[in-house]
Design a protein around this motif. Structure first.
Motif, PDB file in Angstrom:
ATOM      1  N   ALA A 120       0.805  -1.221   0.000  1.00 59.41           N
ATOM      2  CA  ALA A 120       0.000   0.000   0.000  1.00 59.41           C
ATOM      3  C   ALA A 120       0.837   1.269   0.000  1.00 59.41           C
ATOM      4  CB  ALA A 120      -0.934   0.005   1.218  1.00 59.41           C
ATOM      5  N   VAL A 121       1.964   1.266   0.722  1.00 58.07           N
ATOM      6  CA  VAL A 121       2.752   2.490   0.861  1.00 58.07           C
ATOM      7  C   VAL A 121       3.922   2.526  -0.111  1.00 58.07           C
ATOM      8  CG1 VAL A 121       4.144   3.873   2.444  1.00 58.07           C
ATOM      9  CG2 VAL A 121       2.099   2.707   3.280  1.00 58.07           C
ATOM     10  N   ARG A 122       4.665   1.435  -0.207  1.00 57.54           N
ATOM     11  CA  ARG A 122       5.889   1.421  -1.011  1.00 57.54           C
ATOM     12  C   ARG A 122       5.680   1.839  -2.463  1.00 57.54           C
ATOM     13  NH1 ARG A 122       8.629  -2.222  -4.192  1.00 57.54           N
ATOM     14  NH2 ARG A 122       7.081  -3.838  -3.795  1.00 57.54           N
ATOM     15  N   PRO A 123       4.636   1.353  -3.159  1.00 59.03           N
ATOM     16  CA  PRO A 123       4.478   1.788  -4.562  1.00 59.03           C
ATOM     17  C   PRO A 123       4.339   3.303  -4.700  1.00 59.03           C
ATOM     18  CG  PRO A 123       3.122  -0.136  -4.114  1.00 59.03           C
ATOM     19  CD  PRO A 123       3.637   0.332  -2.787  1.00 59.03           C
ATOM     20  N   HIS A 124       3.624   3.937  -3.765  1.00 59.37           N
ATOM     21  CA  HIS A 124       3.462   5.390  -3.827  1.00 59.37           C
ATOM     22  C   HIS A 124       4.788   6.093  -3.522  1.00 59.37           C
ATOM     23  CE1 HIS A 124      -0.903   5.192  -4.243  1.00 59.37           C
ATOM     24  NE2 HIS A 124      -0.907   4.276  -3.302  1.00 59.37           N
ATOM     25  N   GLU A 125       5.517   5.575  -2.552  1.00 57.32           N
ATOM     26  CA  GLU A 125       6.795   6.180  -2.202  1.00 57.32           C
ATOM     27  C   GLU A 125       7.774   6.070  -3.367  1.00 57.32           C
ATOM     28  OE1 GLU A 125       9.530   5.972   1.690  1.00 57.32           O
ATOM     29  OE2 GLU A 125       9.587   4.144   0.478  1.00 57.32           O
ATOM     30  N   GLU A 126       7.840   4.915  -4.003  1.00 59.89           N
ATOM     31  CA  GLU A 126       8.772   4.743  -5.109  1.00 59.89           C
ATOM     32  C   GLU A 126       8.376   5.590  -6.318  1.00 59.89           C
ATOM     33  OE1 GLU A 126       9.172   0.565  -5.826  1.00 59.89           O
ATOM     34  OE2 GLU A 126      10.557   0.305  -4.144  1.00 59.89           O
ATOM     35  N   ALA A 127       7.079   5.758  -6.534  1.00 57.42           N
ATOM     36  CA  ALA A 127       6.637   6.641  -7.618  1.00 57.42           C
ATOM     37  C   ALA A 127       7.053   8.079  -7.347  1.00 57.42           C
ATOM     38  CB  ALA A 127       5.122   6.547  -7.786  1.00 57.42           C
ATOM     39  N   ASP A 128       6.955   8.501  -6.079  1.00 59.54           N
ATOM     40  CA  ASP A 128       7.371   9.859  -5.717  1.00 59.54           C
ATOM     41  C   ASP A 128       8.877  10.031  -5.899  1.00 59.54           C
ATOM     42  OD1 ASP A 128       6.843  12.508  -4.149  1.00 59.54           O
ATOM     43  OD2 ASP A 128       8.485  11.528  -3.062  1.00 59.54           O
ATOM     44  N   LEU A 129       9.664   9.045  -5.482  1.00 64.86           N
ATOM     45  CA  LEU A 129      11.112   9.130  -5.638  1.00 64.86           C
ATOM     46  C   LEU A 129      11.510   9.161  -7.112  1.00 64.86           C
ATOM     47  CD1 LEU A 129      12.177   6.590  -2.870  1.00 64.86           C
ATOM     48  CD2 LEU A 129      12.515   9.070  -2.824  1.00 64.86           C
ATOM     49  N   ALA A 130      10.843   8.360  -7.926  1.00 67.14           N
ATOM     50  CA  ALA A 130      11.142   8.354  -9.354  1.00 67.14           C
ATOM     51  C   ALA A 130      10.812   9.701  -9.992  1.00 67.14           C
ATOM     52  CB  ALA A 130      10.365   7.236 -10.037  1.00 67.14           C
ATOM     53  N   ALA A 131       9.704  10.302  -9.549  1.00 69.84           N
ATOM     54  CA  ALA A 131       9.316  11.599 -10.109  1.00 69.84           C
ATOM     55  C   ALA A 131      10.291  12.692  -9.700  1.00 69.84           C
ATOM     56  CB  ALA A 131       7.900  11.953  -9.650  1.00 69.84           C
ATOM     57  N   ARG A 132      10.828  12.618  -8.491  1.00 71.05           N
ATOM     58  CA  ARG A 132      11.701  13.689  -8.000  1.00 71.05           C
ATOM     59  C   ARG A 132      13.155  13.508  -8.409  1.00 71.05           C
ATOM     60  NH1 ARG A 132      12.253  14.762  -2.519  1.00 71.05           N
ATOM     61  NH2 ARG A 132      11.541  12.707  -1.811  1.00 71.05           N
ATOM     62  N   PHE A 133      13.621  12.269  -8.486  1.00 72.49           N
ATOM     63  CA  PHE A 133      15.045  12.051  -8.733  1.00 72.49           C
ATOM     64  C   PHE A 133      15.339  11.406 -10.088  1.00 72.49           C
ATOM     65  CE2 PHE A 133      14.668  11.800  -3.991  1.00 72.49           C
ATOM     66  CZ  PHE A 133      15.250  13.041  -3.741  1.00 72.49           C
ATOM     67  N   GLY A 134      14.301  11.045 -10.840  1.00 72.82           N
ATOM     68  CA  GLY A 134      14.452  10.623 -12.229  1.00 72.82           C
ATOM     69  C   GLY A 134      15.398   9.467 -12.443  1.00 72.82           C
ATOM     70  N   THR A 135      16.329   9.658 -13.387  1.00 68.53           N
ATOM     71  CA  THR A 135      17.217   8.563 -13.798  1.00 68.53           C
ATOM     72  C   THR A 135      18.150   8.124 -12.674  1.00 68.53           C
ATOM     73  OG1 THR A 135      18.768  10.192 -14.714  1.00 68.53           O
ATOM     74  CG2 THR A 135      17.149   9.228 -16.233  1.00 68.53           C
ATOM     75  N   ASP A 136      18.500   9.037 -11.757  1.00 66.58           N
ATOM     76  CA  ASP A 136      19.359   8.641 -10.636  1.00 66.58           C
ATOM     77  C   ASP A 136      18.670   7.568  -9.793  1.00 66.58           C
ATOM     78  OD1 ASP A 136      21.415  10.334 -11.316  1.00 66.58           O
ATOM     79  OD2 ASP A 136      20.769  11.957  -9.994  1.00 66.58           O
ATOM     80  N   TYR A 137      17.386   7.771  -9.531  1.00 62.61           N
ATOM     81  CA  TYR A 137      16.669   6.780  -8.742  1.00 62.61           C
ATOM     82  C   TYR A 137      16.461   5.497  -9.545  1.00 62.61           C
ATOM     83  CZ  TYR A 137      13.191   4.372  -5.992  1.00 62.61           C
ATOM     84  OH  TYR A 137      12.524   3.410  -5.263  1.00 62.61           O
ATOM     85  N   ASP A 138      16.211   5.622 -10.839  1.00 66.80           N
ATOM     86  CA  ASP A 138      16.031   4.429 -11.668  1.00 66.80           C
ATOM     87  C   ASP A 138      17.289   3.561 -11.643  1.00 66.80           C
ATOM     88  OD1 ASP A 138      13.456   5.128 -12.352  1.00 66.80           O
ATOM     89  OD2 ASP A 138      14.055   6.171 -14.187  1.00 66.80           O
TER      90      ASP A 138
END
Length: 310
Positions: free
Chosen positions: A272-290
């Motif tokens: 429930a929480v992790r998918p939203h958190e990872e989507a937020d991190l991907a949106a903010r940090f882009g390719t670095d997070y990928d």
């Protein structure tokens, strides 16, 4: 791929069959009646429960699409009401503890299945709204304010989830005569593991505060991607440590209720929480997070750490 509606209908079908089998056992096997109903008159309760739980669950499983939601809501509402009533009765009398456990499980299952029939998914986004919405922390010149804030958050979290909730669950477990003593050895091992996991959680929190210019709280998240400390081995070290600590609290209290509570928390966080958190991190940090997500696993630590970010 199995649809959400199909899964929900299968659940309600299984629930209807299990409910019918339970009522047969209630009238045929005295120990089942005593363990699940205590001194409650089964003859008075049976017509209501068979109709509103067993039959309604069966109708939710077999009726056409446009007509199955109403019986699903009826079955779920009745299940929630019976669970609450049994919990009060068991707490006051010390009887029917297993009935509360069974109905609590049915309440969770019915609620999930009803949501799947109604909107086709579990609306997890509501958990991360308002004060729990993902927002970056206000940048600071020094990490000290974030360190202090993080320590306060950890103190409040531990007080609620490692002291308050487990104490309540353990009390109910004993009151309902469902407690099992794991022995002194289990309690000692739990205490040692709790301390070790606590240090790991504090190390992770320090990395977020010092390197990330933020806190673990969703409303004050780090401003920089953190690949330091335990985050060089695994993506979610703080969550892993905290969730495992919950299980060790159960060991210290010899409470299987608390262990189940920790397991439920782990499932909720992961799905429930992790998918939203990872989507937020991907949106903010882009390719670095990928790149980080590809190099470091979510739950299984690497054998060797990745290189830290400069």
């Amino acid at each position: 791929m199995t649809s959400a509606s199909t899964l929900a209908r299968v659940y309600f079908a299984v629930q209807a069959i299990a409910g019918a089998a339970w009522w047969v056992a209630v009238f045929k096997v005295p120990i089942v009646r005593t363990a699940t109903l205590g001194d409650i008159d089964a003859i008075i309760l049976a017509p209501f429960d068979i109709g509103l739980f067993v039959v309604a669950s069966g109708l939710a499983a077999v009726l056409p699409k446009r007509r199955r939601l109403l019986p699903a809501i009826v079955a779920t509402g009745w299940t929630l009401a019976v669970t609450a009533g049994l919990a009060v009765y068991a707490t006051l009398t010390g009887a029917a503890g297993w009935g509360v456990v069974a109905m609590a499980a049915a309440s969770i299952g019915s609620s999930v299945a009803a949501l799947l029939l109604w909107i086709g998914r579990i609306p997890t986004g509501w958990m991360l709204a308002g004060p729990f919405a993902f927002r970056a922390a206000r940048p600071r010149r020094t990490p000290l304010p974030h360190v202090v804030g993080t320590l306060l958050q950890i103190g409040a979290f531990w007080a609620v989830f490692f002291v308050g909730v487990p104490a309540l669950l353990s009390t109910l477990e004993h009151r309902w005569h469902l407690a099992v003593d794991g022995g002194a050895g289990v309690r000692v091992i739990g205490a040692v593991l709790f301390a070790a996991l606590g240090l790991a959680a504090l190390w992770s929190a320090a990395a977020l505060s010092v390197k990330g210019d933020g806190t673990p709280l969703p409303a004050a998240m780090p401003n920089r991607l953190v690949v330091a400390g335990p985050y060089r081995w695994v993506r979610n070290p703080m969550a892993m440590a905290s969730l495992a600590q919950g299980a060790t609290v159960g060991m210290m209290l010899s409470s299987w209720f608390v262990v189940l509570y920790a397991l439920a928390g782990a499932l909720m966080w992961n799905y429930a929480v992790r998918p939203h958190e990872e989507a937020d991190l991907a949106a903010r940090f882009g390719t670095d997070y990928d790149r980080y997500r590809q190099a470091v696993r979510c739950w299984v630590p690497r054998l060797s750490p990745v290189s830290p970010l400069p």
